[in-house]
Design a protein around this motif. Sequence first.
Motif, PDB file in Angstrom:
ATOM      1  N   ASP A  24     -23.809  30.131  -8.892  1.00  0.00           N
ATOM      2  CA  ASP A  24     -23.091  29.921 -10.175  1.00  0.00           C
ATOM      3  C   ASP A  24     -23.969  30.666 -11.167  1.00  0.00           C
ATOM      4  O   ASP A  24     -25.050  30.193 -11.566  1.00  0.00           O
ATOM      5  N   PRO A  25     -23.667  31.961 -11.813  1.00  0.00           N
ATOM      6  CA  PRO A  25     -24.305  32.353 -12.741  1.00  0.00           C
ATOM      7  C   PRO A  25     -24.117  31.965 -14.185  1.00  0.00           C
ATOM      8  O   PRO A  25     -23.394  30.977 -14.575  1.00  0.00           O
ATOM      9  N   ILE A  26     -24.954  32.453 -15.114  1.00  0.00           N
ATOM     10  CA  ILE A  26     -24.727  31.988 -16.459  1.00  0.00           C
ATOM     11  C   ILE A  26     -23.353  32.282 -17.083  1.00  0.00           C
ATOM     12  O   ILE A  26     -22.804  33.368 -16.737  1.00  0.00           O
ATOM     13  N   SER A  27     -22.764  31.282 -17.888  1.00  0.00           N
ATOM     14  CA  SER A  27     -21.322  31.730 -18.274  1.00  0.00           C
ATOM     15  C   SER A  27     -21.232  32.782 -19.005  1.00  0.00           C
ATOM     16  O   SER A  27     -21.954  33.153 -20.034  1.00  0.00           O
ATOM     17  N   GLY A  28     -20.299  33.846 -18.823  1.00  0.00           N
ATOM     18  CA  GLY A  28     -20.075  34.960 -19.609  1.00  0.00           C
ATOM     19  C   GLY A  28     -20.722  36.405 -19.002  1.00  0.00           C
ATOM     20  O   GLY A  28     -20.506  37.365 -19.388  1.00  0.00           O
ATOM     21  N   GLN A  41     -43.381  39.512   0.186  1.00  0.00           N
ATOM     22  CA  GLN A  41     -42.628  40.646  -0.441  1.00  0.00           C
ATOM     23  C   GLN A  41     -41.979  40.415  -1.788  1.00  0.00           C
ATOM     24  O   GLN A  41     -41.834  39.363  -2.128  1.00  0.00           O
ATOM     25  N   GLY A  42     -41.672  41.438  -2.442  1.00  0.00           N
ATOM     26  CA  GLY A  42     -40.850  41.242  -3.549  1.00  0.00           C
ATOM     27  C   GLY A  42     -39.336  41.020  -2.973  1.00  0.00           C
ATOM     28  O   GLY A  42     -39.079  41.341  -2.002  1.00  0.00           O
ATOM     29  N   PRO A  43     -38.494  40.913  -4.091  1.00  0.00           N
ATOM     30  CA  PRO A  43     -37.098  40.662  -3.927  1.00  0.00           C
ATOM     31  C   PRO A  43     -36.566  41.778  -3.504  1.00  0.00           C
ATOM     32  O   PRO A  43     -36.798  43.083  -4.039  1.00  0.00           O
ATOM     33  N   GLU A  44     -35.839  41.863  -2.734  1.00  0.00           N
ATOM     34  CA  GLU A  44     -35.045  43.164  -1.805  1.00  0.00           C
ATOM     35  C   GLU A  44     -33.621  43.147  -2.292  1.00  0.00           C
ATOM     36  O   GLU A  44     -32.918  42.087  -1.996  1.00  0.00           O
ATOM     37  N   PHE A  45     -33.203  43.971  -2.931  1.00  0.00           N
ATOM     38  CA  PHE A  45     -31.717  44.145  -3.335  1.00  0.00           C
ATOM     39  C   PHE A  45     -30.809  44.078  -2.354  1.00  0.00           C
ATOM     40  O   PHE A  45     -30.992  44.908  -1.143  1.00  0.00           O
ATOM     41  N   LEU A  46     -29.703  43.174  -2.301  1.00  0.00           N
ATOM     42  CA  LEU A  46     -28.770  43.367  -1.511  1.00  0.00           C
ATOM     43  C   LEU A  46     -27.544  43.937  -2.160  1.00  0.00           C
ATOM     44  O   LEU A  46     -26.778  44.756  -1.387  1.00  0.00           O
ATOM     45  N   ILE A  47     -26.997  43.326  -3.211  1.00  0.00           N
ATOM     46  CA  ILE A  47     -25.567  43.734  -3.719  1.00  0.00           C
ATOM     47  C   ILE A  47     -25.562  43.585  -5.212  1.00  0.00           C
ATOM     48  O   ILE A  47     -26.217  42.523  -5.685  1.00  0.00           O
ATOM     49  N   TYR A  48     -24.864  44.358  -5.852  1.00  0.00           N
ATOM     50  CA  TYR A  48     -24.616  44.091  -7.273  1.00  0.00           C
ATOM     51  C   TYR A  48     -23.106  44.278  -7.628  1.00  0.00           C
ATOM     52  O   TYR A  48     -22.319  44.725  -7.194  1.00  0.00           O
ATOM     53  N   PHE A  49     -22.611  42.998  -8.309  1.00  0.00           N
ATOM     54  CA  PHE A  49     -21.341  42.673  -8.874  1.00  0.00           C
ATOM     55  C   PHE A  49     -21.085  43.135 -10.152  1.00  0.00           C
ATOM     56  O   PHE A  49     -22.085  42.684 -11.126  1.00  0.00           O
ATOM     57  N   GLN A  50     -20.298  43.906 -10.628  1.00  0.00           N
ATOM     58  CA  GLN A  50     -19.779  44.072 -12.098  1.00  0.00           C
ATOM     59  C   GLN A  50     -18.487  43.460 -12.210  1.00  0.00           C
ATOM     60  O   GLN A  50     -17.628  44.003 -11.866  1.00  0.00           O
ATOM     61  N   GLY A  51     -18.313  42.249 -12.572  1.00  0.00           N
ATOM     62  CA  GLY A  51     -17.057  41.518 -12.775  1.00  0.00           C
ATOM     63  C   GLY A  51     -16.657  41.139 -11.451  1.00  0.00           C
ATOM     64  O   GLY A  51     -17.580  40.435 -10.697  1.00  0.00           O
ATOM     65  N   THR A  52     -15.492  41.252 -10.745  1.00  0.00           N
ATOM     66  CA  THR A  52     -15.105  41.135  -9.524  1.00  0.00           C
ATOM     67  C   THR A  52     -15.699  41.763  -8.498  1.00  0.00           C
ATOM     68  O   THR A  52     -15.668  41.472  -7.365  1.00  0.00           O
ATOM     69  N   PRO A  70     -14.680  36.299  -6.432  1.00  0.00           N
ATOM     70  CA  PRO A  70     -13.074  36.467  -6.441  1.00  0.00           C
ATOM     71  C   PRO A  70     -12.796  36.361  -8.084  1.00  0.00           C
ATOM     72  O   PRO A  70     -11.840  37.059  -8.404  1.00  0.00           O
ATOM     73  N   GLU A  71     -13.497  35.702  -8.840  1.00  0.00           N
ATOM     74  CA  GLU A  71     -12.824  35.536 -10.229  1.00  0.00           C
ATOM     75  C   GLU A  71     -13.889  35.841 -11.353  1.00  0.00           C
ATOM     76  O   GLU A  71     -13.952  35.793 -12.331  1.00  0.00           O
ATOM     77  N   GLY A  72     -14.785  36.701 -10.756  1.00  0.00           N
ATOM     78  CA  GLY A  72     -15.901  37.166 -11.671  1.00  0.00           C
ATOM     79  C   GLY A  72     -17.032  36.041 -12.229  1.00  0.00           C
ATOM     80  O   GLY A  72     -17.805  36.711 -13.281  1.00  0.00           O
TER      81      GLY A  72
END
Lengths: 113, 110
Positions: A24-28, A41-52, A70-72
């Motif tokens: 659950d991200p920060i609202s907005g 290890q450091g955080p390993e990037f998996l995926i990035y969403f912009q909106g939906t 699904p709802e951004g």
Amino acid sequence: GAGVSQTPSNKVTEKGKYVELRCDPISGHTALYWYRQSLGQGPEFLIYFQGTGAADDSGLPNDRFFAVRPEGSVSTLKIQRTERGDSAVYLCASSNRPYNEQFFGPGTRLTVL
Amino acid sequence: AQRVTQPEKLLSVFKGAPVELKCNYSYSGSPELFWYVQYSRQRLQLLLRHISRESIKGFTADLNKGETSFHLKKPFAQEEDSAMYYCALYGSGGYQKVTFGTGTKLQVIP
């Protein structure tokens, strides 16, 4: 205000099972990231969403891994046919736009037996 | 491919001594570089970013494109600086991949 939350905080499963991890991200916040962090290890990037939409999924290790938003807002990372090597802490982060500060969740510790 | 290298897993310094946490990167485009910090039992959080060119908690970092480095520095270490520090590179040019280094644990000895 509320920060990024992730559920469950811990998940123990057996090899071959299916798991879902929720963020659950920060609202907005329109940008949402998933990372995997193994011990030492450091955080390993998996995926990035912009909106939906997944703007960059180049870090997903194979087709057993899938993520949706699904709802951004809320995002779910899905792992099929789990393997022992999937054991790690899965981190989620959100940001109000790309290249800005990312706010991290507490992580979900996944253990595959 | 983008890569971030933090050569030291552990850096121990005495309180009041200068600190330098090393970060080198490899990236063909124009990099956006950040330092994140994780204090004990807390979440990862932003410490500073190169474009802001500000000092946070006494820490500074300068992007050196010639040496492809973004070292984190503080003139006088404090005990509360003890934490894990991660250097991160944000991709550009339509790709948003973020690459973190393996991290350096800073231990400030009283």
